[in-house]
Each structure stands twice: as structure tokens, then as C-alpha cells.
Design an enzyme around this catalytic site. Structure first.
Site, PDB file in Angstrom:
ATOM      1  N   LYS A 219      -9.266   8.579   1.864  1.00  0.00           N
ATOM      2  CA  LYS A 219      -9.848   7.233   1.775  1.00  0.00           C
ATOM      3  C   LYS A 219     -11.287   7.235   2.267  1.00  0.00           C
ATOM      4  O   LYS A 219     -12.060   6.324   1.935  1.00  0.00           O
ATOM      5  CB  LYS A 219      -9.014   6.235   2.577  1.00  0.00           C
ATOM      6  CG  LYS A 219      -7.640   5.946   1.986  1.00  0.00           C
ATOM      7  CD  LYS A 219      -6.899   4.904   2.808  1.00  0.00           C
ATOM      8  CE  LYS A 219      -5.517   4.617   2.260  1.00  0.00           C
ATOM      9  NZ  LYS A 219      -4.576   5.743   2.469  1.00  0.00           N
TER      10      LYS A 219
ATOM     11  N   HIS B 130      -9.819   2.642  -0.341  1.00  0.00           N
ATOM     12  CA  HIS B 130      -8.409   2.274  -0.273  1.00  0.00           C
ATOM     13  C   HIS B 130      -8.065   1.427  -1.503  1.00  0.00           C
ATOM     14  O   HIS B 130      -8.396   0.249  -1.567  1.00  0.00           O
ATOM     15  CB  HIS B 130      -8.144   1.495   1.009  1.00  0.00           C
ATOM     16  CG  HIS B 130      -6.697   1.251   1.302  1.00  0.00           C
ATOM     17  ND1 HIS B 130      -5.688   1.528   0.390  1.00  0.00           N
ATOM     18  CD2 HIS B 130      -6.068   0.735   2.398  1.00  0.00           C
ATOM     19  CE1 HIS B 130      -4.522   1.203   0.924  1.00  0.00           C
ATOM     20  NE2 HIS B 130      -4.724   0.732   2.135  1.00  0.00           N
TER      21      HIS B 130
ATOM     22  N   PHE C 118       1.051  -3.338   4.377  1.00  0.00           N
ATOM     23  CA  PHE C 118       1.328  -4.675   4.884  1.00  0.00           C
ATOM     24  C   PHE C 118       2.781  -5.034   4.594  1.00  0.00           C
ATOM     25  O   PHE C 118       3.316  -4.715   3.533  1.00  0.00           O
ATOM     26  CB  PHE C 118       0.412  -5.692   4.224  1.00  0.00           C
ATOM     27  CG  PHE C 118      -1.002  -5.692   4.738  1.00  0.00           C
ATOM     28  CD1 PHE C 118      -1.395  -4.847   5.767  1.00  0.00           C
ATOM     29  CD2 PHE C 118      -1.948  -6.545   4.203  1.00  0.00           C
ATOM     30  CE1 PHE C 118      -2.696  -4.853   6.245  1.00  0.00           C
ATOM     31  CE2 PHE C 118      -3.253  -6.561   4.670  1.00  0.00           C
ATOM     32  CZ  PHE C 118      -3.632  -5.723   5.700  1.00  0.00           C
TER      33      PHE C 118
ATOM     34  N   CYS D  80       0.793  -1.224   0.000  1.00  0.00           N
ATOM     35  CA  CYS D  80       0.000   0.000   0.000  1.00  0.00           C
ATOM     36  C   CYS D  80       0.825   1.275   0.000  1.00  0.00           C
ATOM     37  O   CYS D  80       0.258   2.370  -0.018  1.00  0.00           O
ATOM     38  CB  CYS D  80      -0.966  -0.009   1.176  1.00  0.00           C
ATOM     39  SG  CYS D  80      -2.136  -1.386   1.102  1.00  0.00           S
TER      40      CYS D  80
ATOM     41  N   GLU E  10      -0.921   5.833  13.442  1.00  0.00           N
ATOM     42  CA  GLU E  10      -0.599   7.037  12.678  1.00  0.00           C
ATOM     43  C   GLU E  10      -0.664   8.291  13.557  1.00  0.00           C
ATOM     44  O   GLU E  10       0.197   9.172  13.462  1.00  0.00           O
ATOM     45  CB  GLU E  10      -1.572   7.156  11.500  1.00  0.00           C
ATOM     46  CG  GLU E  10      -1.070   8.022  10.387  1.00  0.00           C
ATOM     47  CD  GLU E  10      -1.915   7.886   9.135  1.00  0.00           C
ATOM     48  OE1 GLU E  10      -1.588   8.581   8.160  1.00  0.00           O
ATOM     49  OE2 GLU E  10      -2.891   7.108   9.130  1.00  0.00           O
TER      50      GLU E  10
ATOM     51  N   HIS F  18      -2.499   8.469   5.845  1.00  0.00           N
ATOM     52  CA  HIS F  18      -2.866   7.155   5.306  1.00  0.00           C
ATOM     53  C   HIS F  18      -4.322   6.888   5.662  1.00  0.00           C
ATOM     54  O   HIS F  18      -5.101   6.502   4.798  1.00  0.00           O
ATOM     55  CB  HIS F  18      -1.941   6.077   5.872  1.00  0.00           C
ATOM     56  CG  HIS F  18      -2.199   4.715   5.316  1.00  0.00           C
ATOM     57  ND1 HIS F  18      -1.925   4.389   4.000  1.00  0.00           N
ATOM     58  CD2 HIS F  18      -2.706   3.598   5.885  1.00  0.00           C
ATOM     59  CE1 HIS F  18      -2.255   3.130   3.786  1.00  0.00           C
ATOM     60  NE2 HIS F  18      -2.736   2.627   4.915  1.00  0.00           N
TER      61      HIS F  18
END
Length: 426
Positions: free
Chosen positions: A343, A348, A407, A171, A322, A311
């Protein structure tokens, strides 16, 4: 490094103008999945792009040959090149720079997942046959197996004959691909880069994978409000799709040809937590370190950051991680800085989202508007920063920090600044 062209394919509309309109109006493009029958899945919602490849100028042969993600990338790349003025000036032809000095870098997390999923169903007769019949596959199946075909398609579309590559870091791919392109120009391997990312992951296999780890929201009865980053009631992200490509060049080259500059990319860094495939340390140390190094490269103090494009995936773990990273990296300035997650509106899109967020960051500088975080009605007490709930905010934006988390433990940070902003050693 100057951004002189932007091209976007995103949920809610094709084109940069439509993308920015959706963001600034705080509209959401999340809905029930229509690309396949999702009735048997836990999460049945996504942010789909209303994309007609023929309407966007792709030929029947291109549509047959290319995966949906490759189609997104080619359409976005063509818009970016046209927007940069290179196409009109013949800059990728005989009248312009050497095509061997024009390169391509495309980020993607899952490659041609849509086509591979479709073709497996065909050759296996819907999964009924263990020994598949390859004669039923499309003749371009190999291109779907190798994500490098995305870079090749974009290079062919824009006439680039310089370095071409694909970056796949989950990502953070959209941030990392652009960061790699910047380095290729700085080291002298190219003069101009067409760079960004693309993904079209809304397919049964992807939905099943995220269902298995319960990462996506099951709020199927209210898809429009399902993506809720930093909200106390959030329960997972909403899958999306899309692409954003940019024309990047040295600022001096952009000035010589009279190009419009949206923003400069002045800092980039990435780190890995070397900890867990999907887990994040609660203190946000690795993301904070990426932010620190990116700001150091930009030669800017933390107090210069006017806006953070987060993010903001909408999972319990990510949003807490975050928030901690921003506090660790920016100190007290984190509380004075507007932050938002797009998002909440476009979902996403895995590898593509980092580039879509770069586009949003550059446009925030261009227009002096901070996009909102949609659906943020009940702020999580653990996410206690200014996450710009519901409504866009007009303000002068000189410096934007855009971050990504993926990830595998990937953490990336990019700093964008208004053209000509004075920077120094701090």
C-alpha cells in the site's frame, strides 16, 4: 489450490508485469487526484490507475455499460485466463472443460460507487434537485446498484457458466473472495474458478466519507511520499483503485494440462472482532487467530513463513494492531521474518487490495523477491519488526502469509506456498 493465471490492473500500470516492476523497484503511484476536482477536500491525493478502456480492448458498448471497477475486473480476468493458457488451449470453449464447471467470484467493498456518484450528480442536477429526474440516467443504472453485475460481466467475458458470486466484506473482500473460490473447488462445485477483486472508489463520496473520520492522509503537498506504513510520521492511508483476478484450479488438473503454477493456496481463515465498526483491539487477537487457523489448515509451522505481506494501511491504529498480531501468532519468528506493505506504493484500493496483495505474494514466490515498504524512513518504535524499508530484498521465498483487516472488524489470513512444498501435521 494452484494459481495458474494472474491478471492485474493497478496504479502505475496495467498488467502483471508492470505491477511487479513497480513493486520491486519501490516506486510509488500516489499523486494528486485527477479524476475529479478535489480542491474542497481534506485529503486530495490517491493512487490512480492510468487506464484507457478502449486501449485495453473494451468495446464502446462495454465502456458505456460497465462501471470503472467492472472494466478493471474484465480486463484483469482476460489477462488471467490468457496467462493460464486456457484461452490458447480453447479450455473455455468446445475443446476444453465444461463451462458449467467454471465459476467466478469477485470481491468488492464499494461496488459501482464511481458510476452511482456520477449518475446522482446528473439526475439531481448537481445536487440542486431533491426530486431527481430519472430520465437523465443511463439505461444501465440498475447494473450499478447491484454489485452482482461485476461477477456477471467477468463470467460473460471468460465464458464461465458455473457458480458466480460477489463477496463484499470491506477491505478483506479480495482475500475472502479468493478463499471462497478455493472452497467451491474443494467442495466439488467447480473445477476452475476465475476469482479476485476489484474496486474503483476514487470518487467525491468516498473521499468525503474518509475525510469525515480522518482516515486518509492529508499530506497533499507530497503525495508521492504520503503513504507511510509503519513509519513514525504516518498519518493515514492513501486511497487507491485497481483489480487482480486469478485462475484457480486443483494442482492435479494444472499438471495434466501442463500449466505454469505460480503458487499454491494452502490455507485460509477469517475472523471478526465483534467489537467496533472502525476500531481495533490493540492486542491483535482476532488477526492472530486467523493466522493460526490458516497455518493449521496449511499444515505448516510458524517457522515456515518466509515473508508476510501485511495489511499495512498506514494508520496509527492498524499498524500497531498488526504488529501485535504478528508477534502473538508467530512468536519469536515474527522478528526473523521480512514483512512489507505494498500500500506504500499502490495505495489502499479497499476491496481490491487483498487480491493485489495475493498477486504480490504469488510473484514473490515466483521470483524470489520480497517487495519493500516504500517511504519507511523513520520506523515507529511500536512497530519494531523487519518491515523491509525502501529497497526490495532478494531471497528464496517458499511460504507467504498475506493478511487483511477491514472495517466491521474483519480479519483474514491466507497462506501461499511454492508448488510441491512438503507439508505435514505439526
Amino acid at each position: 489450490m494452484a494459481i495458474t493465471g494472474i491478471g492485474v490492473v493497478a496504479p502505475g500500470g496495467v498488467g502483471t508485469k508492470e505491477f511487479w516492476s513497480l513493486l520491486t523497484e519501490g516506486r510509488t503511484a500516489t499523486r494528486a487526484i485527477s479524476l475529479f476536482d478535489a480542491t474542497r477536500f481534506r485529503s486530495r491525493i490517491a493512487a490512480e490507475a492510468d487506464f484507457d478502456p478502449h486501449h485495453e480492448g473494451l468495446t464502446p458498448q462495454e465502456v458505456r455499460r460497465m462501471d470503472r471497477a467492472a472494466q478493471f475486473a474484465v480486463v484483469a480476468a482476460r489477462e488471467a485466463v490468457s496467462d493460464s493458457g486456457l484461452e490458447a488451449a480453447g479450455a473455455l470453449g468446445a475443446a476444453g472443460p465444461d463451462p458449467y464447471r467454471v465459476g467466478v467470484t469477485v470481491g468488492s467493498a464499494v461496488g459501482a460507487t464511481t458510476s452511482l456518484d456520477t449518475e446522482y450528480r446528473v439526475v439531481s442536477d448537481g445536487g440542486a434537485k431533491w426530486h431527481v429526474d430519472y430520465t437523465y440516467a443511463v439505461p444501465h443504472l440498475f447494473d450499478h446498484f447491484v454489485p452482482s453485475s461485476f461477477a456477471a460481466e467477468v463470467a460473460w467475458a471468460v465464458g464461465a457458466q458455473g457458480p458466480a458470486s460477489v463477496v463484499s466484506t470491506g477491505c478483506t473482500s479480495g482475500l475472502d473472495a479468493v478463499g471462497h473460490a478455493v472452497e467451491l473447488i474443494r467442495e466439488g462445485s467447480a473445477d476452475i474458478m476465475v476469482a479476485g477483486a476489484t474496486d474503483a472508489p476514487i470518487s467525491p463520496i468516498t473521499v468525503a466519507c474518509f475525510d469525515a473520520i480522518k482516515a486518509t492522509s492529508p499530506r497533499n503537498d507530497d503525495p508521492e511520499h504520503a503513504s507511510r506504513p509503519f513509519d513514525r510520521t504516518r498519518n493515514g492511508f492513501v486511497l487507491g483503485e485497481g483489480s487482480a483476478l486469478f485462475v484457480l484450479e486443483e494442482l492435479s488438473l494444472a499438471h495434466r494440462r501442463g500449466a505454469h503454477v505460480y503458487a499454491e493456496i494452502v490455507g485460509f481463515a477469517s475472523r471478526c472482532n465483534a467489537y467496533h465498526m472502525t476500531g481495533l483491539r490493540p492486542d491483535g487477537r482476532e488477526m492472530a487467530e486467523a493466522i493460526r487457523v490458516a497455518l493449521d489448515e496449511a499444515r505448516l509451522p510458524v517457522t515456515a513463513v518466509d515473508y508476510i505481506n501485511a495489511h499495512g494501511s498506514g494508520t496509527k491504529q492498524n499498524d500497531r494492531h498488526e504488529t501485535a498480531a504478528f508477534k502473538r501468532a508467530l512468536g519469536e519468528h515474527a522478528r526473523a521474518t521480512p514483512i512489507s506493505s505494498i500500500k506504500s506504493m499502490v495505495g489502499h484500493s479497499l476491496g481490491a487490495i487483498g487480491s493485489l496483495e495475493i498477486a504480490a505474494s504469488a510473484l514473490a514466490i515466483e521470483h524470489g523477491v520480497v517487495p519493500p515498504t516504500a517511504n519507511l524512513h523513520e520506523p515507529d518504535p511500536e512497530c519494531d519488526l523487519d518491515y523491509t524499508p525502501l529497497v526490495a530484498r532478494e531471497q528464496r521465498v517458499e511460504v507467504v502469509l498475506s493478511v487483511g483487516s477491514g472495517f466491521g472488524g474483519f480479519q483474514s489470513a491466507m497462506v501461499l506456498a511454492r508448488e510441491g512444498l512438503e507439508r505435514g501435521t505439526w
